[in-house]
Write a protein that holds these residues in place. Structure first.
Motif, PDB file in Angstrom:
ATOM      1  N   MET A   1       0.942  -1.145  -0.007  1.00 39.54           N
ATOM      2  CA  MET A   1      -0.037  -0.078   0.186  1.00 39.54           C
ATOM      3  C   MET A   1       0.941   1.341  -0.050  1.00 39.54           C
ATOM      4  SD  MET A   1      -2.698   1.223   2.941  1.00 39.54           S
ATOM      5  CE  MET A   1      -2.786  -0.414   3.536  1.00 39.54           C
ATOM      6  N   PRO A   2       0.747   2.247  -0.874  1.00 37.71           N
ATOM      7  CA  PRO A   2       1.365   3.490  -0.926  1.00 37.71           C
ATOM      8  C   PRO A   2       1.342   4.352   0.427  1.00 37.71           C
ATOM      9  CG  PRO A   2      -0.441   3.632  -2.375  1.00 37.71           C
ATOM     10  CD  PRO A   2      -0.506   2.014  -1.726  1.00 37.71           C
ATOM     11  N   GLY A   3       2.499   4.950   0.809  1.00 35.48           N
ATOM     12  CA  GLY A   3       2.323   5.908   1.676  1.00 35.48           C
ATOM     13  C   GLY A   3       1.988   7.125   1.181  1.00 35.48           C
ATOM     14  N   PRO A   4       2.082   8.252   2.007  1.00 34.90           N
ATOM     15  CA  PRO A   4       1.824   9.582   1.770  1.00 34.90           C
ATOM     16  C   PRO A   4       2.426  10.296   0.436  1.00 34.90           C
ATOM     17  CG  PRO A   4       1.778   9.547   3.927  1.00 34.90           C
ATOM     18  CD  PRO A   4       2.513   8.201   3.460  1.00 34.90           C
ATOM     19  N   VAL A   5       3.675  10.018   0.603  1.00 35.43           N
ATOM     20  CA  VAL A   5       4.797  10.480  -0.627  1.00 35.43           C
ATOM     21  C   VAL A   5       4.081   9.896  -1.953  1.00 35.43           C
ATOM     22  CG1 VAL A   5       7.041  10.542  -1.455  1.00 35.43           C
ATOM     23  CG2 VAL A   5       6.494  10.986   1.114  1.00 35.43           C
ATOM     24  N   SER A   6       4.167   8.361  -1.741  1.00 33.65           N
ATOM     25  CA  SER A   6       3.796   7.708  -2.979  1.00 33.65           C
ATOM     26  C   SER A   6       2.524   8.062  -3.567  1.00 33.65           C
ATOM     27  CB  SER A   6       3.830   6.319  -2.660  1.00 33.65           C
ATOM     28  OG  SER A   6       5.192   5.709  -2.314  1.00 33.65           O
ATOM     29  N   ARG A   7       1.393   8.400  -2.621  1.00 32.81           N
ATOM     30  CA  ARG A   7       0.143   8.912  -2.948  1.00 32.81           C
ATOM     31  C   ARG A   7       0.086   9.953  -3.698  1.00 32.81           C
ATOM     32  NH1 ARG A   7      -4.257  11.810  -2.969  1.00 32.81           N
ATOM     33  NH2 ARG A   7      -6.245  11.033  -2.613  1.00 32.81           N
ATOM     34  N   ALA A   8       0.950  10.939  -3.158  1.00 38.55           N
ATOM     35  CA  ALA A   8       0.899  12.422  -3.828  1.00 38.55           C
ATOM     36  C   ALA A   8       1.688  12.181  -5.206  1.00 38.55           C
ATOM     37  CB  ALA A   8       2.034  13.192  -3.113  1.00 38.55           C
ATOM     38  N   ALA A   9       2.529  11.412  -5.305  1.00 38.52           N
ATOM     39  CA  ALA A   9       3.090  11.079  -6.544  1.00 38.52           C
ATOM     40  C   ALA A   9       2.233  10.602  -7.685  1.00 38.52           C
ATOM     41  CB  ALA A   9       4.543  10.003  -6.556  1.00 38.52           C
ATOM     42  N   LEU A  10       1.465   9.433  -7.422  1.00 41.19           N
ATOM     43  CA  LEU A  10       0.345   8.944  -7.940  1.00 41.19           C
ATOM     44  C   LEU A  10      -0.687   9.898  -8.500  1.00 41.19           C
ATOM     45  CD1 LEU A  10      -0.253   5.473  -6.035  1.00 41.19           C
ATOM     46  CD2 LEU A  10       0.630   5.665  -8.521  1.00 41.19           C
ATOM     47  N   GLN A  11      -1.039  10.557  -7.481  1.00 42.10           N
ATOM     48  CA  GLN A  11      -2.144  11.853  -7.802  1.00 42.10           C
ATOM     49  C   GLN A  11      -1.566  12.648  -9.045  1.00 42.10           C
ATOM     50  OE1 GLN A  11      -5.258  11.946  -6.417  1.00 42.10           O
ATOM     51  NE2 GLN A  11      -5.526  13.201  -8.228  1.00 42.10           N
ATOM     52  N   ALA A  12      -0.279  13.028  -8.972  1.00 45.63           N
ATOM     53  CA  ALA A  12       0.562  13.910  -9.623  1.00 45.63           C
ATOM     54  C   ALA A  12       0.337  13.255 -11.286  1.00 45.63           C
ATOM     55  CB  ALA A  12       1.806  14.406  -9.499  1.00 45.63           C
ATOM     56  N   TYR A  13       0.560  11.998 -10.995  1.00 46.95           N
ATOM     57  CA  TYR A  13       0.670  11.205 -12.431  1.00 46.95           C
ATOM     58  C   TYR A  13      -0.748  11.221 -12.987  1.00 46.95           C
ATOM     59  CZ  TYR A  13       0.356   7.257 -15.641  1.00 46.95           C
ATOM     60  OH  TYR A  13       0.061   6.222 -17.005  1.00 46.95           O
ATOM     61  N   VAL A  14      -1.714  10.890 -12.111  1.00 43.69           N
ATOM     62  CA  VAL A  14      -3.376  10.784 -12.686  1.00 43.69           C
ATOM     63  C   VAL A  14      -3.772  12.128 -13.237  1.00 43.69           C
ATOM     64  CG1 VAL A  14      -5.680  10.535 -11.991  1.00 43.69           C
ATOM     65  CG2 VAL A  14      -3.981   9.159 -11.178  1.00 43.69           C
ATOM     66  N   ASP A  15      -3.345  13.265 -12.632  1.00 43.40           N
ATOM     67  CA  ASP A  15      -3.579  14.618 -12.946  1.00 43.40           C
ATOM     68  C   ASP A  15      -3.040  15.049 -14.276  1.00 43.40           C
ATOM     69  OD1 ASP A  15      -5.137  14.799 -10.726  1.00 43.40           O
ATOM     70  OD2 ASP A  15      -3.617  15.921  -9.524  1.00 43.40           O
ATOM     71  N   GLY A  16      -1.451  14.345 -14.413  1.00 40.89           N
ATOM     72  CA  GLY A  16      -0.993  14.811 -15.831  1.00 40.89           C
ATOM     73  C   GLY A  16      -1.104  13.847 -16.832  1.00 40.89           C
ATOM     74  N   ALA A  17      -1.757  12.595 -16.379  1.00 37.90           N
ATOM     75  CA  ALA A  17      -1.784  11.833 -17.660  1.00 37.90           C
ATOM     76  C   ALA A  17      -2.716  11.689 -18.742  1.00 37.90           C
ATOM     77  CB  ALA A  17      -2.030  10.455 -17.116  1.00 37.90           C
ATOM     78  N   SER A  18      -3.780  12.702 -18.374  1.00 40.08           N
ATOM     79  CA  SER A  18      -4.869  13.034 -19.366  1.00 40.08           C
ATOM     80  C   SER A  18      -4.550  13.849 -20.563  1.00 40.08           C
ATOM     81  CB  SER A  18      -6.183  13.369 -18.840  1.00 40.08           C
ATOM     82  OG  SER A  18      -6.546  12.293 -17.723  1.00 40.08           O
ATOM     83  N   PRO A  19      -4.186  13.319 -21.919  1.00 38.13           N
ATOM     84  CA  PRO A  19      -3.878  14.132 -22.833  1.00 38.13           C
ATOM     85  C   PRO A  19      -4.976  15.185 -23.239  1.00 38.13           C
ATOM     86  CG  PRO A  19      -4.498  11.790 -23.558  1.00 38.13           C
ATOM     87  CD  PRO A  19      -4.476  11.926 -22.162  1.00 38.13           C
ATOM     88  N   PRO A  20      -4.572  16.131 -24.066  1.00 41.33           N
ATOM     89  CA  PRO A  20      -5.628  17.296 -24.581  1.00 41.33           C
ATOM     90  C   PRO A  20      -6.746  16.651 -25.354  1.00 41.33           C
ATOM     91  CG  PRO A  20      -3.428  17.497 -25.469  1.00 41.33           C
ATOM     92  CD  PRO A  20      -3.242  16.423 -24.625  1.00 41.33           C
ATOM     93  N   LEU A  21      -7.822  17.120 -25.299  1.00 37.69           N
ATOM     94  CA  LEU A  21      -8.836  16.739 -26.185  1.00 37.69           C
ATOM     95  C   LEU A  21      -8.877  17.746 -27.547  1.00 37.69           C
ATOM     96  CD1 LEU A  21     -11.859  16.795 -23.649  1.00 37.69           C
ATOM     97  CD2 LEU A  21     -10.533  14.702 -24.466  1.00 37.69           C
ATOM     98  N   PRO A  22      -9.268  17.241 -28.610  1.00 35.41           N
ATOM     99  CA  PRO A  22      -9.286  17.958 -29.811  1.00 35.41           C
ATOM    100  C   PRO A  22     -10.135  19.087 -29.976  1.00 35.41           C
ATOM    101  CG  PRO A  22     -10.539  15.674 -30.117  1.00 35.41           C
ATOM    102  CD  PRO A  22     -10.049  15.816 -28.634  1.00 35.41           C
TER     103      PRO A  22
END
Length: 143
Positions: A1-22
């Motif tokens: 299970m991820p700790g707080p630091v890993s959770r923050a990294a995962l959240q940053a990945y999820v927030d930045g992983a969505s590519p732009p819409l056309p």
């Protein structure tokens, strides 16, 4: 299970992983490329404009990189001009691995939020031996 630091990294990945819409211009360019490359039914100019609007509306929620990958795949494999459903299916194949990675990251975030607890500090730990000793010393049979 991820700790707080890993959770923050995962959240940053999820927030930045969505590519732009056309935008509508991007979709028009992609559809025009498909129309040039693939045989299609001859329509009037008015019907073509309405169809282009329908395609633009129906494909507006598909990420641009997936839409471009779908158009490339359709040009290579389709025999005729594709329907919206065929383009969406090809785009789904292109974006599937990214969607799976995002879903896994969101699941790990959910597990952290649900299950993670802060570790007990040594100063807050209960002295079990001391508690047992006091309990046994206070028992009537030990007097």
């Amino acid at each position: 299970m991820p700790g707080p630091v890993s959770r923050a990294a995962l959240q940053a990945y999820v927030d930045g992983a969505s590519p732009p819409l056309p935008d509508e211009e991007d979709i028009d360019t992609i559809i025009a490329g498909l129309a040039i490359a693939l045989p299609r039914k001859k329509d009037t100019a008015q019907t073509d404009g309405v169809k282009l609007d329908i395609y633009a509306t129906a494909l507006a929620d598909v990420p641009l990189v997936d839409l471009r990958a779908a158009a490339d795949a359709m040009i290579k494999t389709a025999r005729f001009f594709p329907t919206v459903a065929e383009i969406r299916a090809a785009a789904s194949k292109a974006g599937g691995p990214r969607s799976a990675r995002i879903a896994r990251a969101q699941l790990m975030i959910m597990r952290h939020d649900r299950d993670w607890t802060a570790p007990v500090a040594p100063a807050d730990a209960v002295d079990v031996r001391g508690a047992v000793r006091e309990t046994l010393a206070a028992h009537p049979s030990k007097r």
